[in-house]
Structures are given as structure tokens and as C-alpha cells.
Design an enzyme around this catalytic site. Structure first.
Site: not given
Length: 721
Positions: A647, A682, A483
Site C-alpha cells: 500500500d 490499498h 467514511y
């Protein structure tokens, strides 16, 4: 221009006599035509073409047709993977176990969340506080909101007496919410639905009403139009939403992208935390016991993340990283709350602090190389004890009301399904409260934390998990996950999907990259703006470590990440396409020159900077922006971009444009597909059924492009046969 791609993938079946690899059946891909337009933007006298700008219009029939045609190609490809259904069946079987959350008391009832196994959404149950838990009844079932499970529960908040519930729902995965208000005793909806609410909590003042946050409805598409002036409102029960009081955010001076309002547990103070970015906030309080009391400034700048976590009368307990990158807790009196009057309560240490309160104690949870350590303090700052945790992993929870006698916390790691423990606050003893019954044996697997060296010499931790007895021969299918942003740490946690991957002999490796929150603000800042390349270098070095140490090789390495992690994958695969065989960018931030023009994207500028900041910043962003760095004639790894058509956090146009660039310029035989989930956002609230299908497709695509015509777990059976 249509491009016919013939994919021939070498299948390596390693037998004792070292036979030559066999060949899997080729899959033919006929990509849809993606038109190009002559859109050009100029940044600091530099012209930048944006040929797929038209895909940003999420409401156009043309974009809708493109999405449909891309999905037809992608699912046509996936339909040809011979073990796709086998993976789906195994995921379904492993997923199908009862999951129950920790109980919590509201008024006269004890509540808990439960999923029977394959329900799309968790159901809220309850029983009377003095009754047997076996008498629990269904209180709120989000599975009844929509037949296909695409309307999810987006948050709940009970009034102080527990008699009224405000709950938010999300439709199609959108960040926009509606709030419904229910009589908790009769389960009847008692007011009109509140609408057009986004990035909001619901914080009750006594039993009279609650504070929430939202933006004005955008004039353009609510899925992509920019939203940058957040406002805090107070809704009084029995009144219409149009009558809600605007508390903060209504003037140019009060303009911020994110503003939250919360009430202290004793109903004395309203706390307002305005932000211009995802990092850093101002801090104000208002004494609700004094009529027409003004907002009092504690911090008038956004140089820190600071919040009031507790109070005893006018004594405030503030969690902050101001002058303390790893966070500390300070105390101050509300009458003179500015930083020069702060006193350390729990001082900063070398490890990152995440504090909470419950039952008259403070709980200081620390991350020590991404794993949990928890200390308990009294309200005078005296250390009571270190809490003995069940093992090495992630402990979460340690929050309760002030008069509670016990609390519940969860414990998990990469091989241990999450279990719930009951903790006696006074005695400091833990007992196992609930352990899931799942068809997975942790004893068959192992996790190892290693530290590898990044390009500039920085030591970076990585946890590598796999079956015990794994042979380090360079041929193990491996997913490297990362990430590296927004001060968010990746801590060990169990995943059903990862368990299925490891059952196949796969390795799951998680690198704790700079930009994340594993080592505090300094670690975060080392991966932001003009230092963002550090994050990609850390990820590349993680892949090289796995290859150099024979865990895997470039032919068996996949990289995966979502959102900011999707950017990570996109940048890594365009900078080092030779490093991996498969790339899996999910809901990624992929157009770094325009990300800030959509929804709340401008709030990410602390991490990224924007192309308007300076020529130097523009050039830096353009140099790694995945959409702008797909080169003609380069052989990129097999890629499956994934996104959702609803999203509205990272708009799907990022993924659309990146996929179009790859399909136009890919030189080799590796497929470049995009899988677009409809009525999905999302990620939060995604129905279980859709999640299982997504993982079956991701794993099937990954293994097939690594050369497996049967599942790796069955390769040995085939060889033995």
C-alpha cells in the site's frame, strides 16, 4: 514484551427457555515481540515519543520479519475459528456468477468487460460493431499478467479512431503504474513500456499521442517516500519515453501535488487542473489548434473544484462549486474565460450535482439524501425530462460520446445487485439490458433510511439493511460502516460480501457522516481540520442509535471503515471503546502527526491539516490520532487491523504502529491482531481470490468475538434440533 492472551468468549444461544449462555473454546494468542526505540519528535516544544518508528522502514529485513511473525499469529488465530471455511465457501458460491459491464464502442468494435464468476480480474471482450454479440472474442485478459492475479489493469484509453490502446497495469496493488501501447487490431504491443507513472489518466490527442502524469522516481522507497511534484507529459507515438514533452509542473512556480491533463472530445483544448490538495484546483486551457498557443488561466487559485466538461467551439461548459457549494454548470467563451464572465447553465440547487454529457444532452445527476435523481437538458439549458429510474438507489453512468444515440447506466442499492439499463437519449426510454443471475433474493431483505441526531444536534442520514422480519431484540450482529471525508459520498450499492453477512442474520448500516460529499461542500467542510471531531461524533451517535433502538447492543456491534474510514474506526474505538465489541480498521490513516511525510499524504491536508501548521492544529491532531491515543490499562474491543504490504497510498506503517500500540497496552481479553496481505495495495485491483479470503477472515473474526461458535444462520437450526 510477549503477552499471553487467553480469550474466553461468551456464546449466547437464545432459546425459548432462556438458557444460560454457553462458552466457546478459548484461543490462546502469543503476540510477537515488538521492540521499542527512543525516537522522539518535538512539536511546538512538546516532545512526542514514537517508539515504533522503525516499522516505517518497509525495506528492512527487521520489518519483514515482524510482518511475517504477526501474520503467523493472526492466521493461527483465524485457523481456529470453526466456521471460517464455511464462510469462505458461501462467499465463493455467491461470488460465482457472470458479471458483464456496459458495452462501449471504440472504432470498428464494441467492447465490454466480463468476469465469468471467480476470475481474479475482469477480461475485456470485443466484437465487430455490425456483428452478433455472441461472436465476441477475448481482447485483453489481465488474468494472464500474473499467475496469482496480483498484476491488475489500472486503466485503458483508446485513440480517437479506436485503432490504438494505451493501458496501465499495477503490480502488487501499487499506485505506481506502467503503460503499454497496443495495436488494437492485431493486439500486438507496438512500443516500449512507459514506466514510473502515478495518479495518471491517459488522454489522447487525435491518434497521435496522449497526455499522462507522474512524479520523478523517489530516491528512497518507492512505496513510502514522499512524492509532491506532479508533472504532465505528452507521449507522441513512435518516440521513447525519455523524449516525452514536459507540459506542466517542471518549475518551482508550477509545483503541485496532483496535476491532470485532458483533451476535449473535439481535440481543440488541452485542460490542465493543478491541485495542492485533494480538494480545490486551478484551471488552465491551451488551444491545440493554434501552434505554440500559451496556457490561458481560467482560475489561478484553488478555492474551488472546477473543470471543463464540454465545449462547443470556443463555448466552454464548466462544472464548478465556486460560489455554489452544491455545484453548478456555467458557460463562458474561451477568449474571456475568467469567472466574472460566467453564466449559469444548470444553476445550483439544494442537492449535490454530478453532471455528465452524451448524445447531445447534459445529464444532471443529483443526490437527494444520498439517492439518485437524474434530469436531462439540451445544450441550451432547457430541461427535457426527469429520467424515470428503476427504483430508489444509485444510478451511475449517463456518459457517452457526442454522436451516440443511446447510452448505458447501472442501477443498484443495498439489496439489488447492479443491473445495466440501455437508455434511448432522444426518446427518454430505458430498457433492462442485463440483469445478473445471482443466488440472492432481494425480496427477502429491506433497506430503511433514518435520520439520527449527532452530538451537536445535526441530523445525519443512515441506511439500515437486513432480512425482513428481523426481531429488534438488541442481539443482532451488526456492522456499522462509515467514511466521512474527502467530499466522497456513500451511496447505496450492492455487495456480495454484505449479502453473505445479511444471510447470517446480520445488519449492515451505513452512516452518511459529515466530511463526505452527500450534501456538498458545506457538509464536507463541516468534517475537516478543526471540525474533524464532528465525523467521529456522527459515527458514535450512529452506533448509539442502533443500540437505543434495539437493532443491536454493544456486545454485537462491529465498526468498519477503510483508508480515511480506517482513521474513523481507530479514533472511534480509542474514544469510545465501550461502544462496540469488534473494530475493523482497514488500510487506515492512523498516525496523524506523520501521515503527510509519506508518498502523496501531504495532499490530504485540506481534510486534516498538519502537525506543522500551528500549535493548535498539532494539539487537535494529537488529541484524536489513533496511534497516540491508545491508553495503558484500557479494555479495547476485539480488533483486527487489515492492510497490504504494497500500500503506497496509506503506507502500512500506520497500521503496523497502531497494532503494536494495541498489543502493548490492551488490558482486557479481547484479541488485537493485524492481518497483512502480501503483494497487495490499498485495495484496487485486489484479486477475487484474495478478496474472498479477506471477507471470510473478517466475518469469522467478527462473529467469533461476538460469541458465536456456529454461524448465526444455523443457531436457530441448532435450537430447533
Amino acid at each position: 514484551m510477549k503477552k499471553l492472551l487467553l480469550i474466553t468468549i461468551a456464546l449466547s444461544i437464545f432459546v425459548s427457555c432462556k438458557k444460560e449462555a454457553e462458552k466457546v473454546n478459548p484461543i490462546t494468542v502469543d503476540y510477537p515481540e515488538t521492540k521499542k526505540v527512543d525516537t522522539v519528535d518535538t512539536y511546538f516544544d512538546v516532545a512526542v515519543a514514537d517508539p515504533y518508528r522503525w516499522l516505517e522502514d518497509d525495506r528492512s529485513a527487521e520489518t519483514e520479519a515482524w510482518v511475517k511473525s504477526q501474520n503467523e499469529v493472526t492466521f493461527g488465530y483465524l485457523d481456529n475459528i470453526p466456521y471460517r471455511e464455511e464462510l469462505k465457501d458461501r462467499l465463493t458460491k455467491l461470488w460465482n456468477y457472470e458479471k458483464i459491464g456496459a458495452p462501449f464502442i471504440e472504432g470498428d468494435y464494441t467492447y465490454f468487460y466480463k468476469n465469468d464468476g471467480l476470475q481474479n480480474q475482469y477480461v475485456i471482450y470485443r466484437y465487430k460493431n455490425d456483428a452478433d454479440p455472441s461472436t465476441a472474442e477475448v481482447f485483453l485478459d489481465p488474468n494472464t499478467f500474473a499467475e496469482d492475479g496480483t498484476i491488475s489493469l489500472g486503466g485503458t484509453s483508446f485513440s480517437k479512431d479506436g485503432k490504438t490502446l494505451a493501458y496501465a497495469i499495477s503490480e502488487g496493488g501499487s499506485d505506481w503504474r506502467k503503460i503499454l501501447i497496443m495495436n488494437a487490431e492485431t493486439k500486438e504491443i507496438i512500443e516500449d513500456t512507459l514506466v514510473d507513472i502515478k495518479f495518471s489518466g491517459m488522454s489522447w490527442y487525435k491518434n497521435e499521442g496522449f497526455y499522462y502524469s507522474s512524479y520523478d522516481k523517489p530516491k528512497g522507497s518507492e512505496l513510502s517516500a514522499k512524492t509532491d511534484q506532479h508533472k504532465v507529459y505528452y507521449h507522441k507515438l513512435g518516440t521513447k519515453q525519455s523524449e516525452d514533452a514536459l507540459i506542466y509542473g517542471g518549475t518551482p512556480e508550477e509545483k503541485h501535488r496532483y496535476i491532470y491533463g485532458g483533451v476535449t472530445e473535439d481535440d481543440r483544448y488541452l485542460v490542465i487542473t493543478p491541485r495542492v490538495s485533494t480538494s480545490g484546483n486551478k484551471l488552465y486551457i491551451k488551444d491545440l489548434t493554434v501552434p505554440n498557443a500559451p496556457l490561458v488561466e481560467i482560475l489561478g487559485h484553488t478555492d474551488s473544484d472546477s473543470n471543463i466538461m464540454e465545449n462547443v467551439g470556443s463555448k466552454l461548459y464548466i462544472m464548478t462549486n465556486l460560489d455554489a457549494p452544491n455545484r453548478r454548470v456555467v458557460t463562458v467563451d474561451a477568449s474571456h474565460p475568467s469567472p466574472e464572465n460566467w453564466k449559469d447553465f444548470i444553476p445550483e440547487t439544494e442537492n449535490v450535482l454530478s453532471p455528465s454529457t452524451g448524445g447531445g444532452s447534459f445529464f444532471a445527476k443529483y443526490m437527494v439524501d444520498a439517492v439518485s435523481k437524474v434530469l436531462q437538458y439540451d445544450y441550451d439549458g432547457k430541461l427535457i425530462r426527469e429520467i424515470e429510474l428503476p427504483g430508489v438507489g444509485s444510478a451511475n453512468g449517463f456518459g457517452a460520446k457526442k454522436d451516440d444515440k443511446e447510452l448505458y447506466y447501472s442501477f443498484t442499492n443495498y439489496v439489488t445487485p447492479g443491473s445495466i439499463y440501455k437508455y434511448n437519449i432522444a426518446e427518454g426510454t430505458s430498457e433492462l439490458f442485463r440483469k445478473p443471475s445471482i443466488d440472492f433474493n432481494p425480496e427477502d431483505y429491506e433497506s430503511t433510511q433514518i435520520f439520527y441526531t449527532s452530538k451537536d444536534g445535526t441530523k445525519v442520514p443512515m441506511i439500515i439493511t437486513h432480512k425482513k422480519g428481523l426481531e429488534l431484540n438488541g442481539k443482532n450482529p451488526t456492522i456499522l460502516y462509515g467514511y466521512g471525508g474527502f467530499n466522497i459520498p456513500l451511496t447505496p450499492s450492492f455487495s456480495i460480501a454484505n449479502a453473505v453477512w445479511m444471510e447470517q442474520g446480520g445488519i449492515y448500516a451505513v452512516a452518511n457522516l459529515r466530511g463526505g460529499g452527500e450534501y456538498g461542500k458545506a457538509w464536507h467542510d463541516a468534517g475537516t481540520q478543526m471540525k474533524k471531531q464532528n465525523v467521529f461524533d456522527d459515527f458514535i451517535a450512529a452506533g448509539e442509535y442502533l443500540i437505543d433502538n434495539k437493532y443491536t447492543s454493544s456486545d454485537y456491534l462491529a465498526i468498519r471503515g477503510g483508508s480515511n474510514g480506517g482513521l474513523l474506526v481507530g479514533a472511534t474505538m480509542t474514544q469510545r471503546p465501550d461502544l462496540m465489541k469488534v473494530a475493523l480498521p482497514a488500510v487506515g490513516v492512523l498516525d496523524m502527526l506523520r501521515y503527510h511525510t509519506f508518498t502523496a499524504g501531504a495532499g490530504w491536508a485540506y481534510d486534516y491539516g498538519t502537525a506543522q501548521d500551528s500549535k493548535e492544529m498539532f494539539e487537535y491532531l494529537k488529541n484524536y490520532s489513533p496511534v497516540h491515543n491508545v491508553k495503558e490499562g484500557v479494555e479495547y474491543p476485539a480488533t483486527m487491523v487489515t492492510t497490504g504490504d504494497h500500500d503506497d497510498r496509506v503506507v502500512p506503517a500506520h497500521s503496523f504502529k497502531f497494532a503494536a500500540e494495541l498489543q502493548s497496552k490492551q488490558a482486557g481479553n479481547n484479541p488485537t491482531l493485524i492481518r497483512i496481505e502480501t503483494d497487495a495495495g490499498h485495495g484496487a485491483g485486489t484479486p477475487v481470490s484474495k478478496t474472498i479470503e479477506q471477507y471470510a477472515d473478517i466475518y469469522g473474526f467478527t462473529l467469533y468475538n461476538m460469541g458465536f461458535d456456529i454461524l448465526p444462520s444455523k443457531t436457530k437450526e441448532k435450537v430447533k434440533g
